[in-house]
Design a protein around this motif. Structure first.
Motif, PDB file in Angstrom:
ATOM      1  N   PRO A  87       0.809  -1.218   0.000  1.00  0.00           N
ATOM      2  CA  PRO A  87       0.000   0.000   0.000  1.00  0.00           C
ATOM      3  C   PRO A  87       0.843   1.271   0.000  1.00  0.00           C
ATOM      4  O   PRO A  87       1.892   1.343   0.642  1.00  0.00           O
ATOM      5  CB  PRO A  87      -0.823  -0.122   1.283  1.00  0.00           C
ATOM      6  CG  PRO A  87      -0.018  -1.004   2.177  1.00  0.00           C
ATOM      7  CD  PRO A  87       0.748  -1.936   1.285  1.00  0.00           C
ATOM      8  N   CYS A  88       0.358   2.281  -0.726  1.00  0.00           N
ATOM      9  CA  CYS A  88       0.906   3.627  -0.653  1.00  0.00           C
ATOM     10  C   CYS A  88       0.229   4.363   0.496  1.00  0.00           C
ATOM     11  O   CYS A  88      -0.897   4.028   0.873  1.00  0.00           O
ATOM     12  CB  CYS A  88       0.632   4.391  -1.950  1.00  0.00           C
ATOM     13  SG  CYS A  88       1.297   3.652  -3.443  1.00  0.00           S
ATOM     14  N   PRO A  89       0.858   5.386   1.033  1.00  0.00           N
ATOM     15  CA  PRO A  89       0.160   6.232   2.009  1.00  0.00           C
ATOM     16  C   PRO A  89      -0.829   7.135   1.291  1.00  0.00           C
ATOM     17  O   PRO A  89      -0.719   7.339   0.072  1.00  0.00           O
ATOM     18  CB  PRO A  89       1.292   7.033   2.643  1.00  0.00           C
ATOM     19  CG  PRO A  89       2.294   7.151   1.544  1.00  0.00           C
ATOM     20  CD  PRO A  89       2.238   5.856   0.778  1.00  0.00           C
ATOM     21  N   PRO A  90      -1.789   7.710   1.993  1.00  0.00           N
ATOM     22  CA  PRO A  90      -2.684   8.676   1.357  1.00  0.00           C
ATOM     23  C   PRO A  90      -1.959   9.977   1.067  1.00  0.00           C
ATOM     24  O   PRO A  90      -0.841  10.207   1.543  1.00  0.00           O
ATOM     25  CB  PRO A  90      -3.777   8.873   2.411  1.00  0.00           C
ATOM     26  CG  PRO A  90      -3.069   8.651   3.706  1.00  0.00           C
ATOM     27  CD  PRO A  90      -2.072   7.553   3.434  1.00  0.00           C
ATOM     28  N   CYS A  91      -2.588  10.840   0.296  1.00  0.00           N
ATOM     29  CA  CYS A  91      -2.090  12.211   0.187  1.00  0.00           C
ATOM     30  C   CYS A  91      -2.265  12.910   1.530  1.00  0.00           C
ATOM     31  O   CYS A  91      -3.114  12.531   2.339  1.00  0.00           O
ATOM     32  CB  CYS A  91      -2.847  12.961  -0.906  1.00  0.00           C
ATOM     33  SG  CYS A  91      -2.443  12.419  -2.581  1.00  0.00           S
ATOM     34  N   ASN A  92      -1.466  13.929   1.770  1.00  0.00           N
ATOM     35  CA  ASN A  92      -1.544  14.656   3.033  1.00  0.00           C
ATOM     36  C   ASN A  92      -2.672  15.689   2.939  1.00  0.00           C
ATOM     37  O   ASN A  92      -2.468  16.834   2.537  1.00  0.00           O
ATOM     38  CB  ASN A  92      -0.213  15.335   3.338  1.00  0.00           C
ATOM     39  CG  ASN A  92      -0.124  15.790   4.777  1.00  0.00           C
ATOM     40  OD1 ASN A  92      -1.025  15.548   5.577  1.00  0.00           O
ATOM     41  ND2 ASN A  92       0.966  16.456   5.116  1.00  0.00           N
ATOM     42  N   VAL A  93      -3.876  15.278   3.325  1.00  0.00           N
ATOM     43  CA  VAL A  93      -5.066  16.103   3.134  1.00  0.00           C
ATOM     44  C   VAL A  93      -5.088  17.283   4.091  1.00  0.00           C
ATOM     45  O   VAL A  93      -5.318  18.428   3.707  1.00  0.00           O
ATOM     46  CB  VAL A  93      -6.339  15.248   3.296  1.00  0.00           C
ATOM     47  CG1 VAL A  93      -7.589  16.102   3.127  1.00  0.00           C
ATOM     48  CG2 VAL A  93      -6.331  14.091   2.302  1.00  0.00           C
ATOM     49  N   GLY A  94      -4.862  17.030   5.382  1.00  0.00           N
ATOM     50  CA  GLY A  94      -4.920  18.078   6.384  1.00  0.00           C
ATOM     51  C   GLY A  94      -4.892  17.494   7.779  1.00  0.00           C
ATOM     52  O   GLY A  94      -4.937  16.271   7.950  1.00  0.00           O
ATOM     53  N   PRO A  95      -4.811  18.333   8.812  1.00  0.00           N
ATOM     54  CA  PRO A  95      -4.623  17.838  10.180  1.00  0.00           C
ATOM     55  C   PRO A  95      -5.776  16.984  10.706  1.00  0.00           C
ATOM     56  O   PRO A  95      -5.556  16.148  11.582  1.00  0.00           O
ATOM     57  CB  PRO A  95      -4.455  19.116  11.004  1.00  0.00           C
ATOM     58  CG  PRO A  95      -5.065  20.196  10.181  1.00  0.00           C
ATOM     59  CD  PRO A  95      -4.828  19.806   8.760  1.00  0.00           C
ATOM     60  N   LEU A  96      -6.985  17.178  10.212  1.00  0.00           N
ATOM     61  CA  LEU A  96      -8.091  16.326  10.654  1.00  0.00           C
ATOM     62  C   LEU A  96      -8.135  15.015   9.895  1.00  0.00           C
ATOM     63  O   LEU A  96      -8.447  13.962  10.467  1.00  0.00           O
ATOM     64  CB  LEU A  96      -9.436  17.067  10.489  1.00  0.00           C
ATOM     65  CG  LEU A  96      -9.644  18.312  11.348  1.00  0.00           C
ATOM     66  CD1 LEU A  96     -11.022  18.900  11.102  1.00  0.00           C
ATOM     67  CD2 LEU A  96      -9.468  17.981  12.830  1.00  0.00           C
ATOM     68  N   SER A  97      -7.811  15.038   8.624  1.00  0.00           N
ATOM     69  CA  SER A  97      -7.887  13.842   7.789  1.00  0.00           C
ATOM     70  C   SER A  97      -6.667  12.941   7.942  1.00  0.00           C
ATOM     71  O   SER A  97      -6.787  11.708   7.958  1.00  0.00           O
ATOM     72  CB  SER A  97      -8.048  14.235   6.322  1.00  0.00           C
ATOM     73  OG  SER A  97      -9.266  14.887   6.091  1.00  0.00           O
ATOM     74  N   THR A  98      -5.482  13.539   8.036  1.00  0.00           N
ATOM     75  CA  THR A  98      -4.234  12.766   8.160  1.00  0.00           C
ATOM     76  C   THR A  98      -3.428  13.341   9.326  1.00  0.00           C
ATOM     77  O   THR A  98      -2.381  13.973   9.129  1.00  0.00           O
ATOM     78  CB  THR A  98      -3.430  12.846   6.847  1.00  0.00           C
ATOM     79  OG1 THR A  98      -3.342  14.223   6.419  1.00  0.00           O
ATOM     80  CG2 THR A  98      -4.090  12.027   5.746  1.00  0.00           C
ATOM     81  N   PRO A  99      -3.891  13.122  10.559  1.00  0.00           N
ATOM     82  CA  PRO A  99      -3.306  13.800  11.728  1.00  0.00           C
ATOM     83  C   PRO A  99      -1.894  13.359  12.075  1.00  0.00           C
ATOM     84  O   PRO A  99      -1.132  14.116  12.661  1.00  0.00           O
ATOM     85  CB  PRO A  99      -4.288  13.470  12.852  1.00  0.00           C
ATOM     86  CG  PRO A  99      -4.964  12.212  12.415  1.00  0.00           C
ATOM     87  CD  PRO A  99      -5.059  12.288  10.924  1.00  0.00           C
ATOM     88  N   LYS A 100      -1.524  12.128  11.731  1.00  0.00           N
ATOM     89  CA  LYS A 100      -0.187  11.617  12.043  1.00  0.00           C
ATOM     90  C   LYS A 100       0.452  11.100  10.760  1.00  0.00           C
ATOM     91  O   LYS A 100       0.663   9.903  10.581  1.00  0.00           O
ATOM     92  CB  LYS A 100      -0.259  10.525  13.116  1.00  0.00           C
ATOM     93  CG  LYS A 100      -0.789  11.021  14.459  1.00  0.00           C
ATOM     94  CD  LYS A 100      -0.802   9.910  15.490  1.00  0.00           C
ATOM     95  CE  LYS A 100      -1.312  10.429  16.835  1.00  0.00           C
ATOM     96  NZ  LYS A 100      -1.341   9.359  17.867  1.00  0.00           N
ATOM     97  N   TYR A 101       0.748  12.047   9.883  1.00  0.00           N
ATOM     98  CA  TYR A 101       1.180  11.644   8.548  1.00  0.00           C
ATOM     99  C   TYR A 101       2.504  10.891   8.572  1.00  0.00           C
ATOM    100  O   TYR A 101       2.703   9.942   7.814  1.00  0.00           O
ATOM    101  CB  TYR A 101       1.286  12.864   7.627  1.00  0.00           C
ATOM    102  CG  TYR A 101       1.332  12.464   6.176  1.00  0.00           C
ATOM    103  CD1 TYR A 101       0.165  12.152   5.490  1.00  0.00           C
ATOM    104  CD2 TYR A 101       2.540  12.360   5.501  1.00  0.00           C
ATOM    105  CE1 TYR A 101       0.193  11.749   4.175  1.00  0.00           C
ATOM    106  CE2 TYR A 101       2.581  11.962   4.182  1.00  0.00           C
ATOM    107  CZ  TYR A 101       1.402  11.654   3.519  1.00  0.00           C
ATOM    108  OH  TYR A 101       1.440  11.247   2.212  1.00  0.00           O
TER     109      TYR A 101
END
Length: 464
Positions: free
Chosen positions: A129-143
């Motif tokens: 798996p790839c990581p998600p895009c870095n959407v924002g602090p609520l969506s990807t809080p611990k990127y």
């Protein structure tokens, strides 16, 4: 840019557009080489709900030539697939993504990794798996945690990552493509003469933009050819690296919303070796052709290296600043220094303690002498700054390749092959005025080295 929109056709196909390539002996793991290829350039971090991703219909490859013929001896091939987990939602995610198997994440990408060597394919991994895009602090809080989860150590010795990163390339595009304006350079005094001044400070046009990276860290014995010894003077220590993207030759559009289908053999649509080669050296009419060919065919483009257009433009754009370069170009002398740097590697004897020559075959490859160890204090000007571990000996993420290339074209490297030539005083000062310090996202000290991608919520460009 290094290769972000360097040719007319690939500029229309960003998913397959190779934007930057890096190759260096890993500073924190010196028995390996790190290879990073960036694609999908100029990503606006806030570009949802369809955030950026690799192409399922594109074959991405990093090639290594270890015998100097401009053909791949080892290839790492990445192929991607996309899955939608919630077909009834328009959102990329419906809650925080705290793991790579989060049920809140609706559009996930996976990839297989194949190593091709000596004509044989070996599948190293499937459905990573790839990581998600870095959407924002609520969506990807611990990127950073997601990136660690998406970094894999394989049983064959490689480490691998594929996903979004911050673009680490730095260049003042707006000025350079405005008739070659170099803002800080034009404010210098050269030989007591003031060069005309351009207003404003240099601007890093790629800052706060993201890319998608494929990165692989490989044990040195997996990329070198077999030899009795590997020293800095031994040709077996030198590898040539380039990346390519290929598509099927035939694409059939789906009818009434149906899925498209692609058939036929793969054909190359993009490649990249040395930064700026297709961007600055190859003429507009041949850029698409260059993208379709292997490095072994690059003798077709040697004339544009031997007498580069930019070397003739600099004296015209900056009158009386480059008189010696002007005389050199008007004499139509072959730029043997640039041929060595870009097409054959620098032979032993030109620079004390250094060579990355691969032989007589003229091929645009990022050449790396793997026996030269990383330095504790890298110089951003690489070999020109006395740091033999930097560009054009491979390329590190912080190397100032634009300044290095401009200074070489301006004549700084001519004395390597012609001791009678005296570079103009301005040649060693040419620069767009930027450095790695102008990249907002700091580089990492370990794999995958490129910085954390910018998120859309906190990115100023989202509100501009």
């Amino acid at each position: 840019m290094s290769s972000h929109r360097e040719a007319p056709e690939i500029a229309k196909d960003p998913v397959a557009d190779s934007s930057d390539l890096y190759a260096f002996v890993s500073p924190d793991k010196r028995d390996t080489v790190t290879l990073i290829a960036n694609y999908v350039p100029l990503q606006l971090p806030s570009g949802g709900p369809n955030f950026f991703e690799f192409g399922d219909d594109v074959r991405y490859e990093i090639h290594i030539d270890n015998d100097g013929d401009g053909r791949p001896d080892v290839t790492y091939r990445f192929e991607f697939t996309t899955e939608i987990t919630n077909p009834n939602s328009f959102l990329y995610n419906t809650g925080p993504i705290d793991s790579l198997d989060s049920k809140n994440w609706n559009r996930r990408q996976f990839y297989s990794l194949t190593r091709v060597a000596d004509g044989r394919e070996h599948r190293l991994a499937h459905k990573l798996p790839c990581p998600p895009c870095n959407v924002g602090p609520l969506s990807t809080p611990k990127y950073a945690d997601l990136v660690r989860q998406a970094t894999y150590s394989l049983s064959t010795g490689e480490r691998v990552f594929a996903g979004q990163r911050a673009d680490g390339f730095f260049v003042d595009l707006g000025a350079i493509f405005d008739l070659g304006t170099l803002r800080p350079f034009q404010q210098l005094h050269v030989a007591g003469k003031k060069i005309f001044k351009a207003e404003g400070e240099p601007v890093n046009a790629t800052d706060r933009m993201n890319v998608h990276s494929i990165a692989v860290q490989v044990p040195l014995e997996r990329v070198r050819r077999r030899a009795n010894r590997y020293g800095a003077a031994d040709r077996a220590s030198v590898i040539g690296v380039w990346t390519s993207a290929s598509r099927r030759q035939v694409r059939v559009l789906g009818d009434r919303g149906g899925a498209d289908t692609s058939t036929g053999p793969f054909t190359q649509v993009s490649r990249l070796g040395n930064p700026l080669f297709n961007e600055v050296v190859v003429p507009m009419s041949k850029k698409d052709l260059w993208n379709s060919l292997p490095p072994s065919e690059d003798k077709r483009f040697a004339q544009f290296v031997e007498q580069p257009e930019l070397a003739a433009l600099l004296p015209a754009l900056y009158p009386d600043v480059f008189p010696n370069l002007d005389k050199l170009t008007k004499a139509k002398k072959v730029r043997a220094d640039l041929v060595a740097i870009l097409l054959t590697g620098v032979p032993a004897g030109l620079i004390d303690g250094f060579t990355n020559a691969t032989g007589e075959v003229q091929a645009d490859m990022l050449r790396l002498n793997t026996a030269i160890p990383p330095t504790r204090r890298p110089d951003r000007f690489g070999v020109l700054g006395g740091d033999l571990a930097g560009f054009p000996n491979g390329r590190r993420v912080g190397d100032d390749v634009v300044s290095i290339a401009l200074r070489a074209i301006a004549g700084v490297t001519v004395p390597l092959v012609d001791k009678t030539f005296q570079p103009d005083a301005a040649a060693a000062a040419v620069t767009p005025g930027l450095s790695a310090a102008d990249v907002t996202a700091p580089f990492l000290g370990n794999f995958p080295y490129l910085g954390t991608p910018y998120d859309g919520f906190n990115n100023p460009s989202a509100a501009s």
